[in-house]
Enzyme design. Structure first.
Site, PDB file in Angstrom:
ATOM      1  N   HIS A 143      -9.886  -0.595   2.625  1.00 54.86           N
ATOM      2  CA  HIS A 143     -10.686  -0.335   3.834  1.00 54.86           C
ATOM      3  C   HIS A 143     -11.904  -1.255   3.901  1.00 54.86           C
ATOM      4  O   HIS A 143     -13.006  -0.821   4.214  1.00 54.86           O
ATOM      5  CB  HIS A 143     -11.094   1.137   3.894  1.00 54.86           C
ATOM      6  N   ASP A 195       0.848  -1.188   0.000  1.00 56.85           N
ATOM      7  CA  ASP A 195       0.000   0.000   0.000  1.00 56.85           C
ATOM      8  C   ASP A 195       0.882   1.234   0.000  1.00 56.85           C
ATOM      9  O   ASP A 195       2.020   1.199   0.477  1.00 56.85           O
ATOM     10  CB  ASP A 195      -0.948   0.029   1.189  1.00 56.85           C
ATOM     11  N   GLY A 196       0.340   2.290  -0.559  1.00 55.99           N
ATOM     12  CA  GLY A 196       0.990   3.583  -0.563  1.00 55.99           C
ATOM     13  C   GLY A 196       0.020   4.617  -0.043  1.00 55.99           C
ATOM     14  O   GLY A 196      -1.194   4.465  -0.164  1.00 55.99           O
ATOM     15  N   ASP A 212      -4.508  -2.561  -3.189  1.00 60.88           N
ATOM     16  CA  ASP A 212      -5.788  -1.874  -3.343  1.00 60.88           C
ATOM     17  C   ASP A 212      -5.717  -0.821  -4.449  1.00 60.88           C
ATOM     18  O   ASP A 212      -6.646  -0.047  -4.636  1.00 60.88           O
ATOM     19  CB  ASP A 212      -6.270  -1.275  -2.020  1.00 60.88           C
ATOM     20  N   GLU A 214       2.627   3.593  -4.075  1.00 57.39           N
ATOM     21  CA  GLU A 214       2.129   2.230  -4.331  1.00 57.39           C
ATOM     22  C   GLU A 214       3.210   1.407  -5.030  1.00 57.39           C
ATOM     23  O   GLU A 214       3.500   0.275  -4.641  1.00 57.39           O
ATOM     24  CB  GLU A 214       0.871   2.272  -5.213  1.00 57.39           C
ATOM     25  N   ASP A 256      -1.854  -0.275   4.969  1.00 57.39           N
ATOM     26  CA  ASP A 256      -2.421   1.067   4.950  1.00 57.39           C
ATOM     27  C   ASP A 256      -2.003   1.835   6.203  1.00 57.39           C
ATOM     28  O   ASP A 256      -1.567   2.991   6.118  1.00 57.39           O
ATOM     29  CB  ASP A 256      -3.952   0.989   4.859  1.00 57.39           C
TER      30      ASP A 256
END
Length: 143
Positions: A118, A9-10, A69, A47, A128
């Site tokens: 999320h 994740d970024g 994501d 990302e 995240d």
């Protein structure tokens, strides 16, 4: 070939702004986390940076299932990168990172899977948290 899972994740505050990246490597129940930050960056760069940093940890060719994501990252890894190479990345952003990704990914077999953000996905939620925390720490250190 070892089969591993990479979760990435970024995060970016204000996009562009202070950014953070994070990854989780999972192999036979063993977990390794990595994370970092950059100033004046974008969420898309973070990302991709998370994936690059995860690949740097691997010491041998692997069959990788990447969970992200970012639909952009998943589609880029699975489909678009091959056309970009043929067109020498004409008109594309983050070429420096994509070229680094290509160099690092050549020995691996990588398939990307998109996961909804999320949405209670444990590893995605952890990445995240780590990425956002890194961005916030960098922002706070600059104030």
């Amino acid at each position: 070939m070892k089969k591993i899972e990479i979760y990435t994740d970024g995060s970016c505050l204000n996009n562009p702004g202070f950014g953070g990246w994070a990854y989780i490597l999972s192999y036979k129940g063993h977990i390794k986390e990595g994370f970092g930050s950059e100033a004046n960056t974008t969420n898309n760069r973070m990302e991709l940076k998370a994936l690059i940093e995860a690949l740097k940890v691997l010491k041998e060719p692997c069959e990788i299932s990447l969970f992200t994501d970012s639909e952009l990252l998943a589609k880029s890894v699975n489909e678009w990168i091959f056309k970009w190479i043929k067109t020498n990345f004409k008109g594309k952003k983050n070429v420096d990172l994509w070229q680094e990704y290509i160099k690092l990914s050549q020995i691996h077999s990588i398939k990307a899977f998109w996961v909804k953000a999320h949405n209670g996905h444990k590893e995605n939620e952890r990445c995240d948290f780590l990425a956002r925390n890194e961005a916030l720490k960098l922002q706070n250190s600059m104030e």
